[in-house]
Design an enzyme around this catalytic site. Structure first.
Site, PDB file in Angstrom:
ATOM      1  N   GLY A  86      37.686  26.679  36.350  1.00  0.00           N
ATOM      2  CA  GLY A  86      39.019  27.134  36.739  1.00  0.00           C
ATOM      3  C   GLY A  86      39.003  28.327  37.690  1.00  0.00           C
ATOM      4  O   GLY A  86      37.949  28.894  38.001  1.00  0.00           O
ATOM      5  N   HIS A  87      40.195  28.729  38.119  1.00  0.00           N
ATOM      6  CA  HIS A  87      40.318  29.805  39.109  1.00  0.00           C
ATOM      7  C   HIS A  87      39.841  31.140  38.535  1.00  0.00           C
ATOM      8  O   HIS A  87      40.048  31.439  37.373  1.00  0.00           O
ATOM      9  CB  HIS A  87      41.750  29.919  39.621  1.00  0.00           C
ATOM     10  CG  HIS A  87      42.777  30.149  38.569  1.00  0.00           C
ATOM     11  ND1 HIS A  87      43.279  29.140  37.778  1.00  0.00           N
ATOM     12  CD2 HIS A  87      43.400  31.275  38.166  1.00  0.00           C
ATOM     13  CE1 HIS A  87      44.173  29.643  36.958  1.00  0.00           C
ATOM     14  NE2 HIS A  87      44.270  30.923  37.156  1.00  0.00           N
ATOM     15  N   ASN A  88      39.174  31.900  39.381  1.00  0.00           N
ATOM     16  CA  ASN A  88      38.688  33.255  39.059  1.00  0.00           C
ATOM     17  C   ASN A  88      37.507  33.283  38.097  1.00  0.00           C
ATOM     18  O   ASN A  88      37.050  34.366  37.726  1.00  0.00           O
ATOM     19  CB  ASN A  88      39.806  34.139  38.460  1.00  0.00           C
ATOM     20  CG  ASN A  88      41.008  34.268  39.362  1.00  0.00           C
ATOM     21  OD1 ASN A  88      40.896  34.104  40.565  1.00  0.00           O
ATOM     22  ND2 ASN A  88      42.155  34.545  38.782  1.00  0.00           N
TER      23      ASN A  88
END
EC number: 2.3.1.191
Lengths: 363, 363, 363
Positions: free
Chosen positions: C258-260
């Site tokens: 996922g993001h980050n």
């Protein structure tokens, strides 16, 4: 890209102070920001990280002492994540295809593209397709025959839209997402024994299905407005009627929605969630990551299913569920706490047995 | 598409009554059907929904009173889902590529295509490939070098067939499926400590692998006849020998089959199921949705693994399993029921402890 | 391909004996090997299978009596899987694109390709892209604007690299992998009620989010050296900063990052593992197949998370975890064993209750 603090504040509808003519090129976290960047320092903890850096402008919390932070200009944030959404639109460098139709795109002559639509290299658009205005079709997208998509669609590379799919306005289909896969539906010449045995829990003879005869998907997929489907997700066609996704519903990456599933409005399907055939998911539901939902059941409006759960039965509206098979969160947590004490409980019972059995216990 | 009731009945091998020359264009559920449609009303409950609609023809249950339903013609169904399979073939509007080779397809001169094969826009076919008669290769499919596929294959957009893969007749590969990914196989220069620690359950030093050296997949994938692989599924190549999928096995969407796995015949791998390397799955097995199977184990013939289960040990033939780690369904359900009563059980034990400890208990 | 035993031994840095000029074409398991093959017979059990076959040469264990196996030549293996890695490089027939740029590839004039780079049919390379020397870009790959990839990259068909992604040397991106999908990040105009209710476990009113406003991903993905990403896996961009994957980390098929998310070095993410937004995974970690990790937590260095686990809380370094919610392996196994005895435990408690309640128990 270079924008003034004044312009950014105006586009956000936010207050600003200091040198509004100051120009910034990128939005960055304080510890990665330089003199040409707008730092994101709404959280006081992040504001602290500005110290000693060359940053000249930042987005700060309402009422923050921006001058004490050493800034020359500041934009004041209301609700931080909402401000973030606005900032992310302003600074977005989204790799939209160049305007116009790339000469390598293969577009059936019966397809109709709205005003301002762009189609990237090697995209393939089938017969009788209708795309709304300003559609952005990236390279290597395929769109099957008789597909209709509304205004402002954005399909990323490798997104596959199957035949007869209908989609509303402002749709985003991420890379390699498949909208309109064929449903997984087979029938056996004789009555199939699998369901009997699943109910009984034991198998007494061979399951031999003789052969699996495929049921082709005659239905398709109907998707409302403001829907997004993440990378490598799959939404299968319906068998006779259509699989449906309601307005404002957001589907994350690697999600699987089976044939005939009906998903309501403003529902979130987080990554790696799978919904088996013919199940109904209500409005404003949240299925967190990695949730599995059985076929032919329903999940009521305003329910939350926590990550990693397996839902096997109907869920009433406004439920919070977790576990496998999923239970109400409170019930699950009580059981889970008791499970953690279970080895100790077993010892207690052994101890009790010893005491109750001993002659001298009887006084 | 327009067909007469008589033609449809003949193609189904079913009985019909009424005006056999009546023409219908689509198959529809009763509540979505109009005057030009054939309604699907085998279930008496659905037949009820025909009332008040303009529907003139329907598929009904054997012996149903079709005239009382207000119909002008009827087709009688035997086993409903099997009839459905036939109907789904008759009414299918499958977006097959137009006949012939699209001029944008890139086909190696050493490839051999069978009679009647069609290849869509931007497809890429490698060296020494052999495709059987009537292959339908959609746009943007890639087929690697030395691949052999039998008769009547249908590869949907973005399906990727890796090098050296061998596939039988009537294969369907859905959009963005990857047949012949490279196996996930790495080796470390020193003995790897991971397996030791997994067995022991505790880690006393750094796992530092120095480096992971890749083992390339020298084997490929061998697939039998009548196999389907769903959208975005992955079947990895074997390390030295081949990964194998037997005749008549159906693989749903977003399934992952690891390197060296051997899957038998007429087995169903439902959506989001993953099988780790070198495991053997028997014949006529059903792995329901979201099942995980560990590496180097086997699941016997005629077994059913219920949705969301994690199989960590060998499963004998004719087993019904569920849970994580998976247990026999009956065992799992007994434990699950006891778990639900566990908080109450803990209270009972506390109560017993109090009673046994109290002086006056001793009478 | 035809190689002498002597050449193979030299390339492996291994000892050999017998007719070193003997030529072999393929590496095969003993029971699949013929006279023109090199059999892989390091394991004594496999060596047994050579009997009665026409095999003339094999890789055998150090000190094995190759002449008694009926061989004319032998190569001696040190550590078997490490030898296997070397053999797999020597015999690999990897379907790399032919050298040079295929005329159907669409490459932006501002892109820079290193010496010896090859680009396959219908690949699309965006503006300001930099590819290192010897990059192998297969057919139908897309690379977004401003992407930088180091030396010796290999991107397989349908691999999608999003804009602004930065990747080190020796990267392998398998078929249909998506590096740089857009993060799943939405905000509501009012404070969102979902997190409150997840904490409380009950929902008292409609979750109506009014609307979900998208937060575009301004960050991208930064990947180190010697990383591989498997087929159909997805790595999302960061929101403001970048999602990061460290040197030497290997990502299997159908993984979702996922993001980050920040993943360390030499970490293994096995198939179907999902990591939710903003979570940190340390160095030398193993996430076995089908693991789910919650957002905003961390997993410490040198930890192993067993297959099918769901990690919901911070994991300290050097932990071995399993279950859902994941517990230390030892704790989980103790609970699991007690669970298996739970129905019997409940009977014991009932029995104790009967005995304690009976008047005659009181002596």
């Amino acid at each position: 890209m270079s924008l003034t603090i004044g312009d950014i504040a105006a586009r956000l509808g936010a207050e600003a102070a200091g040198d509004l003519s100051l120009q910034v090129a990128r939005l960055r976290q304080p510890d990665e920001a330089g003199a040409a960047d707008l730092a994101l320092a709404i959280d006081p903890e992040f504001a602290e990280k500005l110290k000693g850096r060359a940053v000249r402008a930042a987005v700060v919390a309402d009422g923050a002492d921006w001058q004490a932070m050493g800034l020359e200009a500041a934009i004041f944030s209301g609700r931080s994540r909402y401000t973030m959404a606005g900032l992310s639109r302003i600074f977005d460098r989204d790799p939209a295809p160049a305007p116009g139709i790339h000469p390598t795109a293969v577009i059936d002559p019966t397809a109709t593209l709205g005003e301002g639509a762009s189609v990237g290299p090697h995209a393939v658009i089938g017969a009788h397709v209708t795309l709304g205005p300003r559609a952005r079709i990236a390279g290597q997208v395929t769109i099957g025959d008789r597909v209709t998509i509304g205004a402002d669609a954005y399909l990323m590379p490798g997104c596959r839209i199957g035949s007869d799919v209908t989609i509303g306005d402002r749709f985003i289909g991420q890379a390699n997402a498949v909208i309109g896969g064929d449903g997984f539906s087979f029938v056996t010449p004789q009555p199939n024994k699998v369901e009997d045995y699943m109910a009984k829990g034991s198998i007494t003879e061979s399951l031999d299905p003789t052969e699996y005869v495929r049921i082709n998907s005659l239905g398709s997929v109907v998707i409302g407005d403001d829907v997004e489907v993440g990378a490598n997700s799959v939404i299968d066609k319906g068998t006779v009627s259509d699989t449906r996704i309601g307005n404002g519903t957001k589907v994350d990456a690697q999600v699987m929605v089976g044939h005939n599933v009906q998903v309501g409005e403003k529902t979130l399907l987080c990554a790696m969630t799978g919904i088996a055939g013919s199940t109904e998911i209500g409005n404003r539901v949240v299925l967190a990551g990695g949730v599995g939902v059985a076929d032919h059941i329903s999940i009521g409006d305003d329910s939350i299913i926590l990550a990693g759960s397996g839902v096997t039965n109907r869920v009433p509206p406004k439920s919070v569920m977790m576990g496998y098979p999923a239970l109400k969160q409170e019930v699950f947590m009580n059981i889970f706490k008791a499970m953690r004490r279970l080895p100790r409980l077993a010892e207690k019972v052994t101890d009790l047995q010893n005491r109750v059995s001993k002659p001298d216990h009887k006084g």
